[in-house]
Enzyme design. Structure first.
Site, PDB file in Angstrom:
ATOM      1  CE  LYS A 148     -49.552 -77.470   9.177  1.00  0.00           C
ATOM      2  NZ  LYS A 148     -49.250 -77.313  10.520  1.00  0.00           N
ATOM      3  CE1 TYR A 205     -49.522 -71.842  10.946  1.00  0.00           C
ATOM      4  CE2 TYR A 205     -47.302 -72.080   9.858  1.00  0.00           C
ATOM      5  CZ  TYR A 205     -48.700 -72.496  10.211  1.00  0.00           C
ATOM      6  OH  TYR A 205     -49.036 -73.847   9.741  1.00  0.00           O
ATOM      7  CG  ASN A 257     -50.095 -79.979  12.764  1.00  0.00           C
ATOM      8  OD1 ASN A 257     -49.638 -79.735  11.875  1.00  0.00           O
ATOM      9  ND2 ASN A 257     -50.536 -79.324  13.733  1.00  0.00           N
ATOM     10  CG  HIS A 275     -53.235 -73.974   7.811  1.00  0.00           C
ATOM     11  ND1 HIS A 275     -53.357 -73.516   8.847  1.00  0.00           N
ATOM     12  CD2 HIS A 275     -54.046 -73.290   7.019  1.00  0.00           C
ATOM     13  CE1 HIS A 275     -54.263 -72.130   8.974  1.00  0.00           C
ATOM     14  NE2 HIS A 275     -54.600 -72.301   7.686  1.00  0.00           N
TER      15      HIS A 275
HETATM   16  P1  IDP Z   1     -53.827 -75.274  14.290  1.00  0.00           P
HETATM   17  O1  IDP Z   1     -53.058 -75.708  13.063  1.00  0.00           O
HETATM   18  O2  IDP Z   1     -54.454 -76.429  15.010  1.00  0.00           O
HETATM   19  O3  IDP Z   1     -54.634 -74.167  14.125  1.00  0.00           O
HETATM   20  P2  IDP Z   1     -52.104 -73.392  15.647  1.00  0.00           P
HETATM   21  O4  IDP Z   1     -52.212 -72.956  17.100  1.00  0.00           O
HETATM   22  O5  IDP Z   1     -52.830 -72.279  14.720  1.00  0.00           O
HETATM   23  O6  IDP Z   1     -52.760 -74.714  15.460  1.00  0.00           O
HETATM   24  O7  IDP Z   1     -50.658 -73.415  15.164  1.00  0.00           O
HETATM   25  C1  IDP Z   1     -50.219 -73.382  13.946  1.00  0.00           C
HETATM   26  C2  IDP Z   1     -49.374 -74.613  13.795  1.00  0.00           C
HETATM   27  O8  IDP Z   1     -48.123 -74.095  14.282  1.00  0.00           O
HETATM   28  C3  IDP Z   1     -49.498 -75.866  14.249  1.00  0.00           C
HETATM   29  O9  IDP Z   1     -50.496 -76.579  13.044  1.00  0.00           O
HETATM   30  C4  IDP Z   1     -48.331 -76.667  14.226  1.00  0.00           C
HETATM   31  O10 IDP Z   1     -47.778 -77.098  13.125  1.00  0.00           O
HETATM   32  C5  IDP Z   1     -47.344 -75.418  14.940  1.00  0.00           C
HETATM   33  N1  IDP Z   1     -47.404 -75.507  16.373  1.00  0.00           N
HETATM   34  C6  IDP Z   1     -48.488 -75.008  17.225  1.00  0.00           C
HETATM   35  N2  IDP Z   1     -48.223 -74.994  18.400  1.00  0.00           N
HETATM   36  C7  IDP Z   1     -47.002 -75.515  18.531  1.00  0.00           C
HETATM   37  C8  IDP Z   1     -45.934 -75.892  19.426  1.00  0.00           C
HETATM   38  O11 IDP Z   1     -46.459 -75.969  20.807  1.00  0.00           O
HETATM   39  N3  IDP Z   1     -44.735 -76.403  19.262  1.00  0.00           N
HETATM   40  C9  IDP Z   1     -44.446 -76.748  17.816  1.00  0.00           C
HETATM   41  N4  IDP Z   1     -45.285 -76.473  16.746  1.00  0.00           N
HETATM   42  C10 IDP Z   1     -46.585 -75.752  17.081  1.00  0.00           C
HETATM   43 MG    MG Z   2     -54.473 -72.060  13.336  1.00  0.00          MG
END
Ligand code: IDP
Ligand code: MG
Length: 154
Positions: A9, A49, A112, A115
């Protein structure tokens, strides 16, 4: 062998962490079969997403994912989806275990750095979304017999 889609990212690219992540992938013995830079747009992010489009943080997530080019990769290995998710760590970098990529290299739940596909089925869908077939090189490195035992290769 199984494949997974990885996106480094903007929080990885801008912070100069591309090399750190690729280094861990290669040291683990995971094979990189596709890699390119892309500038993402809202269209592809709404697909990628789709499970999050109704969340209040979705606009901010899109903005953060479009803040710079990203690096997209296809990885290959036995059970690589679950192996690389374990290496990535949980979503929030502040909660991710030390030793994981998110645990070691980020402090955010959104920015974070990585992905990683969450199932083999989604990996195939995501690879087709981000890569043309000719951009994935299904080669086998010469050292593969030192990465796996013979009965682990198929
Ligand atoms: P993952 O990347 O660990 O699979 P997902 O739930 O699929 O997590 O969410 C995709 C991305 O959306 C996350 O990596 C993060 O960047 C963002 N995200 C998920 N939950 C939140 C939140 O509560 N606040 C802000 N961003 C979030
Ligand atoms: Mg995910």
């Amino acid at each position: 062998m199984e494949q997974t889609l990885v996106i480094l990212k903007p929080s990885c690219v801008e912070r100069g962490l591309i090399g750190e992540v690729i280094s861990r992938i290669q040291k683990k013995g995971i094979i990189i079969t596709g890699m390119k830079m892309m500038q993402l747009d809202e269209k592809i992010l709404r697909e990628h997403y789709a499970h999050l489009v109704d969340k209040p943080f979705f606009p901010g997530l899109c903005e953060s994912m479009m803040a710079s080019p990203v690096v997209c990769m296809v990885l290959k290995g036995a059970d690589v989806v679950s192996v690389f998710r374990a290496m990535t760590g949980v979503t929030n970098g502040r909660k991710a275990a030390p030793g994981t990529l998110r645990g070691d290299f980020c402090m955010s739940g959104q920015a974070n750095i990585i992905h990683a596909s969450d199932s083999p089925e989604n990996a195939e869908i995501e690879i087709a979304r981000f890569f043309k077939p000719e951009e994935v090189f299904d080669y086998t490195p010469a050292n593969v017999s030192f990465i796996y035992a013979t009965d682990e290769l198929n």
